[in-house]
Design an enzyme around this catalytic site. Sequence first.
Site, mmCIF file in Angstrom:
data_model
loop_
_atom_site.group_PDB
_atom_site.id
_atom_site.type_symbol
_atom_site.label_atom_id
_atom_site.label_comp_id
_atom_site.label_asym_id
_atom_site.label_seq_id
_atom_site.Cartn_x
_atom_site.Cartn_y
_atom_site.Cartn_z
ATOM 1 N N ASN A 1 -4.707 4.220 7.423
ATOM 2 C CA ASN A 1 -6.053 4.756 7.188
ATOM 3 C C ASN A 1 -6.976 4.520 8.371
ATOM 4 O OD1 ASN A 1 -5.383 5.789 4.735
ATOM 5 N ND2 ASN A 1 -6.133 4.048 3.548
ATOM 6 N N HIS B 1 0.834 -1.200 0.000
ATOM 7 C CA HIS B 1 0.000 0.000 0.000
ATOM 8 C C HIS B 1 0.874 1.257 0.000
ATOM 9 C CE1 HIS B 1 -3.059 2.662 2.316
ATOM 10 N NE2 HIS B 1 -3.192 2.817 1.026
HETATM 11 P P1 NAD Z 1 -7.031 5.928 -10.842
HETATM 12 O O1 NAD Z 1 -8.478 5.944 -11.166
HETATM 13 O O2 NAD Z 1 -6.250 7.183 -10.962
HETATM 14 O O3 NAD Z 1 -6.292 4.829 -11.729
HETATM 15 C C1 NAD Z 1 -6.797 3.550 -11.986
HETATM 16 C C2 NAD Z 1 -6.290 3.138 -13.340
HETATM 17 O O4 NAD Z 1 -6.570 1.756 -13.529
HETATM 18 C C3 NAD Z 1 -6.931 3.888 -14.494
HETATM 19 O O5 NAD Z 1 -5.924 4.432 -15.328
HETATM 20 C C4 NAD Z 1 -7.738 2.834 -15.211
HETATM 21 O O6 NAD Z 1 -7.815 3.034 -16.617
HETATM 22 C C5 NAD Z 1 -6.945 1.590 -14.889
HETATM 23 N N1 NAD Z 1 -7.726 0.361 -15.013
HETATM 24 C C6 NAD Z 1 -8.978 0.132 -14.576
HETATM 25 N N2 NAD Z 1 -9.342 -1.116 -14.883
HETATM 26 C C7 NAD Z 1 -8.315 -1.702 -15.526
HETATM 27 C C8 NAD Z 1 -8.074 -2.974 -16.075
HETATM 28 N N3 NAD Z 1 -9.011 -3.915 -16.047
HETATM 29 N N4 NAD Z 1 -6.881 -3.217 -16.645
HETATM 30 C C9 NAD Z 1 -5.942 -2.266 -16.683
HETATM 31 N N5 NAD Z 1 -6.108 -1.036 -16.179
HETATM 32 C C10 NAD Z 1 -7.271 -0.759 -15.598
HETATM 33 O O7 NAD Z 1 -6.938 5.340 -9.355
HETATM 34 P P2 NAD Z 1 -5.755 5.498 -8.309
HETATM 35 O O8 NAD Z 1 -6.046 6.661 -7.438
HETATM 36 O O9 NAD Z 1 -4.449 5.411 -9.021
HETATM 37 O O10 NAD Z 1 -5.975 4.209 -7.412
HETATM 38 C C11 NAD Z 1 -5.622 2.917 -7.839
HETATM 39 C C12 NAD Z 1 -5.630 1.970 -6.678
HETATM 40 O O11 NAD Z 1 -4.755 2.449 -5.660
HETATM 41 C C13 NAD Z 1 -6.989 1.803 -5.996
HETATM 42 O O12 NAD Z 1 -7.105 0.487 -5.528
HETATM 43 C C14 NAD Z 1 -6.898 2.760 -4.823
HETATM 44 O O13 NAD Z 1 -7.748 2.409 -3.764
HETATM 45 C C15 NAD Z 1 -5.458 2.595 -4.431
HETATM 46 N N6 NAD Z 1 -4.879 3.710 -3.680
HETATM 47 C C16 NAD Z 1 -5.175 4.985 -4.005
HETATM 48 C C17 NAD Z 1 -4.594 6.018 -3.295
HETATM 49 C C18 NAD Z 1 -4.900 7.430 -3.657
HETATM 50 O O14 NAD Z 1 -4.569 8.342 -2.861
HETATM 51 N N7 NAD Z 1 -5.474 7.710 -4.807
HETATM 52 C C19 NAD Z 1 -3.713 5.741 -2.251
HETATM 53 C C20 NAD Z 1 -3.412 4.408 -1.966
HETATM 54 C C21 NAD Z 1 -3.992 3.405 -2.681
#
Ligand code: NAD
Length: 732
Positions: free
Chosen positions: A513, A463
């Site tokens: 978190n 994470h």
């Molecule tokens: P985001 O929406 O910016 O990015 C997700 C990406 O995944 C998108 O580019 C999308 O096109 C791609 N995607 C979706 N389905 C797909 C598939 N089947 N195959 C390939 N690509 C696919 O989201 P994010 O903020 O980068 O978050 C991603 C993960 O990280 C989530 O699980 C989120 O909970 C976790 N996370 C987010 C944060 C944050 O602060 N944003 C922090 C820690 C963890």
Amino acid sequence: MTDFTLKTDADGVAVITWDTVGKSMNVMNQQGFTDLDALVGQALADDAVKGIIITSGKPDSFAGGMDLNIIARMKDSAGDDPARGLFDGVMAMHGVLRRIERAGMDPKTNKGGKPIAAALPGTALGIGLEIPLACHRIFAADNPKAKIGLPEIMVGIFPGAGGTTRLARKLGAMGASPLLLEGKLNDPHGAKRAGVIDEVVPAEDLISAAKAWVLSSPTIVKPWDEKGYKMPGGAPYHPAGFMTFVGASAMVNGKTMGVYPAAKALLSAVYEGALVPFDTALKIEARWFTNVLMNPSSSAMIRSLFINKEALEKGANRPDAPDQKVKQVGVIGAGMMGAGIALVSALAGIKVVLIDAKQDAADKGKSYTADYMDKGIARKKVTDDKKTAVLGLINATTDYAALKDCDLIVEAVFEDVGVKAEVTKMVQAVTGPDCIFATNTSTLPITELAKASNDPAKFIGIHFFSPVDKMMLVEIIKGQQSSDVAVAKALDFVRQIRKTPIVVNDARFFYANRCIIPYINEGIRMVREGVEPALIENAAKLVGMPLGPLQLVDETSIDLGVKIAKATRAAMGDAYPDGEVDEVLFWMADQMRLGRKSNAGFYAYDDKGKRLGLWDGLAAQYPVADDQPDLVTVQHRLLFAQVLEAVRALEGGVLTDIREGDVGAILGWGFAPWSGGPFSWLDIIGAPYAAERCDQLTAQFGDRFTTPDLLRDMADKGHEFYKRFGTGAKAA
Ligand code: NAD
């Protein structure tokens, strides 16, 4: 074997070489001071010696600093008058450095003495710069990787071996302030520009340049040992100096909110020292340094931010498994997180396959690295070649077959069980049997997600925090079936990308978190009760939180809060405790005040997204009450909301090591760094008082402040966390 050796050449130049046995970088310990003092004394007494060079036996560095373990231990071992022991010890260090600086000169006439040059092959930090500052001229090799500076303030102390007094006298209070108060580090050219060192020479000429200077019969009296010395920029009673100190004092109080004793003590040492002769100034520095070392905040900061952080980075909790260094990582999802993970991996020299559903999304993810490198180029920190090399490591594609040779996958697609399950299957259809699959989920249980895997033992949570390139913590989450090899793989990866890991067990919201959400919720709860929002925000900052809870929820976005609240309520059913918080949160979302991203939230923003101040429309819905709580009550609500969650995480076995709880809290969500972390804070205030406070808060504000059994037990027995669970030992 000793760390210092002396060799005198045919020209009468004594070269004292520092080479700490068994370490890649020199570190000063008590014996080191004694040995250095003896060798300098020997060279000064030897008629055949014309001058001295102090250098390092390590090819790329001079010294990394003082062994801070020793400072911590010095205090413990100083008997029943630890302050006296510390002060005497510090004054003894001053004595060694002052003998170098005076180099045998006559105290009255400043005649005689022998020139002493410092020759730094590379990095010189802390005491590694304080020794050169006592020498008469500092030469540094033109080594772009070298970092030169005094970073002590970053771990809650300040340069206490004369560095504070010497730098302030050399550069003036204004010139020295970024170096002392911010711990700013420079490369050799930057250090020369700042006036910290005197010459930058090609690495191969380092010793010959120092030698030529030593033999040139230079003047060696330091300005502050000459009659009529005036501090650059003016001492405090000079009109310009006066302005500097007034400004510096305001700046320190503004930046530290009064909670970091070291910054204030440092400023006092400089101010008071500037009014008296040099040797008295050193004594003042030593008194303030002792004062800081005696403050529980400083020892807690040293313990968490230096000793324990380093121990975790070196793999304190790594299971016994063969080297799992990552050769090629597959990052699935090139959004905000995936793009950052690809960047930090490529920067560490790891080959990356960056996958997204559409090619333009994958390319956009890769462009994040290009933009990052361009910023580095603009700041002259990165070369075009480096940019090309780093980008060359990232293969942005939609083709899962490209993942064939990856030994680690980090999945960062949408936060959706179904999407993640599908991606897990698609990846495992092409990867080999040894590949470890990690998910970057922030809320979904790892053990559940592992059900989609063909081998849950090879499935784990890694994470990251946003923004990935800036946030130093990585939380590794073990699912019920995650194997030791999977943990080792995650830890080795985190080590490669030079971040700090904590390893926790699987439970709702893991560790970080889990603790930060109650902090935000407590802030929102207070809004509903009619507590003045400015009081909530300022109370948080005055207790050392980097952001108030309302600003934090604006930054992370209010709709994310709504989403998490809905999911948590669905999972917890009737036991869900945060209905009152949701009322405010959902109302904000209905008003389309989604936080910074919508330019409207608990704060008001201008068109460009600049925060203007707390939103004055909030009071129409949640009027400010006539009676306002006192500051400490608000602070305790905000702190205990987080700290009790940390204790419950320890009780429930999510955390297995309090060091991880403390380091993770500071690096993960900025928990009051002055305190050393939640467990250190509880040790500072004492378990009996903490339990008593919880009882009062429970009676006044509700069951969420109920004293956890563990804390109650510790209060009854008068236990401290670090004594009960050990500084190094595992907690559970
Ligand atoms: P985001 O929406 O910016 O990015 C997700 C990406 O995944 C998108 O580019 C999308 O096109 C791609 N995607 C979706 N389905 C797909 C598939 N089947 N195959 C390939 N690509 C696919 O989201 P994010 O903020 O980068 O978050 C991603 C993960 O990280 C989530 O699980 C989120 O909970 C976790 N996370 C987010 C944060 C944050 O602060 N944003 C922090 C820690 C963890």
